[in-house]
Design a protein around this motif. Sequence first.
Motif, short mmCIF file in Angstrom:
data_model
loop_
_atom_site.label_atom_id
_atom_site.label_comp_id
_atom_site.label_asym_id
_atom_site.label_seq_id
_atom_site.Cartn_x
_atom_site.Cartn_y
_atom_site.Cartn_z
N UNK B 285 39.58 -15.59 -9.68
CA UNK B 285 39.74 -15.48 -8.24
C UNK B 285 41.03 -16.19 -7.83
N UNK B 286 42.08 -15.42 -7.64
CA UNK B 286 43.37 -15.98 -7.24
C UNK B 286 43.54 -15.77 -5.74
N UNK B 287 43.23 -16.80 -4.99
CA UNK B 287 43.36 -16.67 -3.53
C UNK B 287 44.78 -16.97 -3.06
N UNK B 288 45.38 -17.98 -3.68
CA UNK B 288 46.72 -18.40 -3.25
C UNK B 288 47.62 -18.56 -4.48
N UNK B 289 48.75 -17.90 -4.43
CA UNK B 289 49.76 -18.07 -5.48
C UNK B 289 51.00 -18.67 -4.81
N UNK B 290 51.49 -19.75 -5.38
CA UNK B 290 52.69 -20.39 -4.84
C UNK B 290 53.87 -20.06 -5.75
N UNK B 291 54.90 -19.51 -5.15
CA UNK B 291 56.15 -19.24 -5.87
C UNK B 291 57.18 -20.26 -5.42
N UNK B 292 57.81 -20.89 -6.39
CA UNK B 292 58.78 -21.95 -6.10
C UNK B 292 60.17 -21.50 -6.55
N UNK B 293 61.00 -21.01 -5.62
CA UNK B 293 62.36 -20.62 -6.01
C UNK B 293 63.17 -21.87 -6.36
N UNK B 294 63.65 -21.93 -7.59
CA UNK B 294 64.31 -23.13 -8.08
C UNK B 294 65.63 -23.40 -7.38
N UNK B 295 65.98 -24.69 -7.33
CA UNK B 295 67.24 -25.17 -6.76
C UNK B 295 67.32 -24.83 -5.25
N UNK B 296 68.53 -24.75 -4.70
CA UNK B 296 68.67 -24.50 -3.27
C UNK B 296 69.59 -25.51 -2.62
N UNK B 316 64.36 -13.19 -5.94
CA UNK B 316 63.26 -12.79 -6.82
C UNK B 316 61.91 -13.19 -6.23
N UNK B 317 61.84 -14.38 -5.67
CA UNK B 317 60.57 -14.84 -5.09
C UNK B 317 60.14 -13.93 -3.95
N UNK B 318 61.08 -13.51 -3.13
CA UNK B 318 60.73 -12.63 -2.00
C UNK B 318 60.22 -11.28 -2.52
N UNK B 319 60.92 -10.72 -3.50
CA UNK B 319 60.48 -9.42 -4.03
C UNK B 319 59.13 -9.55 -4.73
N UNK B 320 58.97 -10.62 -5.49
CA UNK B 320 57.72 -10.82 -6.24
C UNK B 320 56.54 -11.04 -5.27
N UNK B 321 56.81 -11.71 -4.18
CA UNK B 321 55.75 -11.91 -3.18
C UNK B 321 55.23 -10.57 -2.69
N UNK B 322 56.15 -9.67 -2.37
CA UNK B 322 55.73 -8.33 -1.91
C UNK B 322 54.99 -7.58 -3.00
N UNK B 323 55.45 -7.70 -4.21
CA UNK B 323 54.84 -6.99 -5.34
C UNK B 323 53.40 -7.48 -5.57
N UNK B 324 53.20 -8.80 -5.52
CA UNK B 324 51.86 -9.35 -5.74
C UNK B 324 50.92 -8.95 -4.60
N UNK B 325 51.40 -9.07 -3.38
CA UNK B 325 50.54 -8.77 -2.23
C UNK B 325 50.20 -7.29 -2.17
N UNK B 326 51.08 -6.46 -2.75
CA UNK B 326 50.80 -5.03 -2.79
C UNK B 326 49.71 -4.73 -3.82
N UNK B 327 49.66 -5.52 -4.92
CA UNK B 327 48.71 -5.23 -5.99
C UNK B 327 47.38 -5.97 -5.83
N UNK B 328 47.41 -7.19 -5.29
CA UNK B 328 46.21 -8.02 -5.27
C UNK B 328 45.92 -8.53 -3.87
N UNK B 329 44.68 -8.86 -3.65
CA UNK B 329 44.32 -9.46 -2.36
C UNK B 329 44.54 -10.96 -2.48
N UNK B 330 45.77 -11.32 -2.47
CA UNK B 330 46.16 -12.72 -2.68
C UNK B 330 47.23 -13.11 -1.67
N UNK B 331 47.11 -14.33 -1.17
CA UNK B 331 48.14 -14.85 -0.28
C UNK B 331 49.21 -15.52 -1.13
N UNK B 332 50.45 -15.19 -0.86
CA UNK B 332 51.56 -15.75 -1.63
C UNK B 332 52.38 -16.65 -0.72
#
Lengths: 179, 490
Positions: B285-296, B316-332
């Motif tokens: 059960x993956x309710x929340x996935x946190x993506x951490x874009x390195x550096x900045x 990459x983090x922005x694109x991956x967020x959309x990709x995950x939310x499109x496939x799974x019922x998960x908040x990113x």
Amino acid sequence: MPRRVFLFALLVAGLAWITWLATRPPQTLEGRNLKPDSMSTGFKSARLYFASSSGESLMIETREQLESQNFHDRVAALVAELEQGPEARGLRTLPRGTTVLHVYIDDRGLLTLDLSRPFRDGFRGGSAAEYLAIASLTRTLAANLPEVKRVMLVCGGQPIPTLGGHLPIDRPMDVTDLP
Amino acid sequence: MKPLRLVTALAAVAIGFALARGQDERAVAPLVTPPAPPAPLASNVSDWRTLVGGAGPETVPVLDREGLPWVAVADFARLLDATKFWRGDLRKLELRARNHRVLLTVEDPFVVVDDHTVRLDAPVRSENGELIVPVALADSLPRDSTLARLYYDASRHVVLRVPPVGLVTGPRIAVEGGGTRLVFPVDRADEVVIASRDRAHFRIRFSGFYAGELPAGFPDGSLARAIRPIATAGGSAFEIEVAPEASGFRLVSDVTGHRVTLTFERGPAAGLEPFAPEGPAGPRNLRVIVLDPGHGGADTGVTVEGAVEKDLTLQLARILKGEIERRMRTRVVLTREDDRELSEDERAERANRAHADLVISLHFDGLPGGRAHGATAYCPPATFGSTQRESEGQGMIALLPWRDVALRHAVAARELSEDLLSALELRAQGPARLREILPYPLLGVNAPGLLLECATLTSDVDRRRILEPRGLSDLAATLADGISAYQRNL
């Protein structure tokens, strides 16, 4: 008359000296080589860990070094060899200009190694370069200095939590921390 | 005047004689002043190299001469950490290591080790200017803490220096009754843990280093179906595939006998431990996935020919967020939405506040001057890290500093890492490497997580692929595949 006696005495002394020279025990080469002084300095193979050309692992390069009794000199010599980089294949792991400022080892084998600022300021690269820099330092020191159990890195007298933002170096490390 | 002439003549003879002797002394002087590097060993200097895989012990190659294993004395000295003193006139080499002495003589099978003499099967040889000695000398060295212990690994044809944590060699396997027994010869039988009890990925971890051979096959009826070494932080670890009909396992450490016995049983038996604390079977059960874009911000990360790591990780983090939310019922959740520099405390706080079920710190690698390419994952080590050492002696309760809280999720983090790396390999975006080191961005993060170097920007091939119009989208799709595999938990 006294002059003749003097000359005769001189002749006897000269003959005695020649006789002593001719009859004293010969000093062989073996005897000379076994003098303690000639055996007081030895050579040791220093094992230096550099990055392999692929950057995927460390590789050992062996160099002969005069053995030093001074701990600071031994550490500084190893770091200087690392800073010079490999002689043939492989990659340098430390930024150019990295030198040892201070060295302190406690009775539990924790080596605090204070490196010059180029170690931090000259670092370039990602986690691979960061891992290789830390691992080559730690392994080289541990491999050549049996008294060193763990290494704590500081730079310019200041602690550094990380070198490039990927791996923590705010704590003492040993080789098992860096697979 | 005759006596005077005689004295003069004699004096001249004496002076000439003395001068002649002086000439002789000057002629030999270079031989007795500063010792030169040991000549017979010089050819071996600086050109001996070996690849070191992981944190394995140091090894040197074994030479085969007339059916006997030999080793170069220079290599031997290096393993012993010995200083070499060469006596060219006597053709003797003395190795000094701490308070121990080993005296070798060329063409002589007798070797003086401290105060006793050892006879080798063959004399010490000089071969192409290099001394070699039978490997058997390693067995004649004193066993104490001041001298490195050497081990001849016949299967790999090397001599290795046994590290302080000792060795583990390949297990012997026996099938008896309903059980299957694996006996591991180890130096430190008390330092063994079961890192994972999952039948499909049963993992046992030793503090010692692995040397020797794993069995090529398993006997009929064995409950262990396969075994393979896996990378680990310090020591060695093995993953065993256990048959589904196994009901439990038992681990017995024999400290005096220097062996660890792992037994899998088919039916109920006393003292059995159950399998599978790996969580409930089926999807996670993956309710929340946190993506951490390195550096900045001012911290740009790796910069190579227009490719800037801090920008690529954010895209990459922005694109991956959309990709995950499109496939799974998960908040990113992203730790940063724009180009700003965050401290590691801020990154950890955002992940923990979101109650992350997993955290992926996205990075791109770089190694100036190297041929490195591909992806690398850094995940927390399961055991035998510095945390364990610091907690020694604290009784039944081991305190874990909050800084290292990610170690609690080491097993899940490794599974996530393997799923992501497998996906990258399947999409030809490897080679993929895994290192069990607690990464800096996961300090204080209370969730399974990893730092993922998605590609190597200093590699022309990787950089071109990433900078292509669909480069980051393809990479995001691949990572989403890996996350889906982890979520399905098959």
